[in-house]
Motif scaffolding. Structure first.
Motif: not given
Length: 147
Positions: A25-35
């Motif tokens: 969810d945090l990735l999607v919120q930040a507009g990121l695809e990977t972590i």
């Protein structure tokens, strides 16, 4: 205001499914695809989500706002990094700004990256939301250049 490091769960070993869902969810919120997370002791978690990096995060508690009419000659000032957006007093509609003025800060942990205005002009729209996780390249404010 919470920071990203307070939202990412701490894990030892394999994260739980709830923690993985929260990270996604945090990735999607930040507009990121990977972590890629690591505890420094050998535990590592790499995650990829199928969400376009350009998808803006809209908090579910925020009411949709009416579209703002701006001239076609306005310039979008975009986030040069991802993190929690912190608007400055210059990020108000009608404010006159000069090239290089800081309209916001992008914060992640102790790192702060300024969001600067590329031209002299007037703030005609404030798109970014203070205290919200914002992705790289998201529009923060729009400037009508001085002619």
């Amino acid at each position: 205001m919470s920071t990203v490091e307070n939202q990412v769960p701490v894990f030892e070993g394999i994260p739980s499914s709830d923690d993985l869902a929260r990270i996604a969810d945090l990735l999607v919120q930040a507009g990121l695809e990977t972590i890629d997370l690591s505890d420094g002791k050998g535990a590592r978690c790499f995650m990829r989500v199928d969400a376009p990096a350009s998808a803006p995060y809209v908090p579910t508690s925020a009411a949709p706002s009416a579209p703002v009419e701006t001239a076609q000659t306005d310039i979008a000032v975009k986030a040069p990094y991802f993190g929690v957006l912190s608007l400055t007093e210059l990020a108000e509609i009608g404010t006159l700004v000069r090239q290089g003025d800081v309209v916001a800060q992008m914060r992640i942990g102790t790192l702060q990256v300024p969001v600067t205005v590329p031209v002299e002009g007037t703030v005609v729209d404030v798109v970014g939301q203070d205290g919200v996780v914002t992705g790289y390249g998201a529009v923060v404010v729009r400037i009508e250049p001085t002619v």
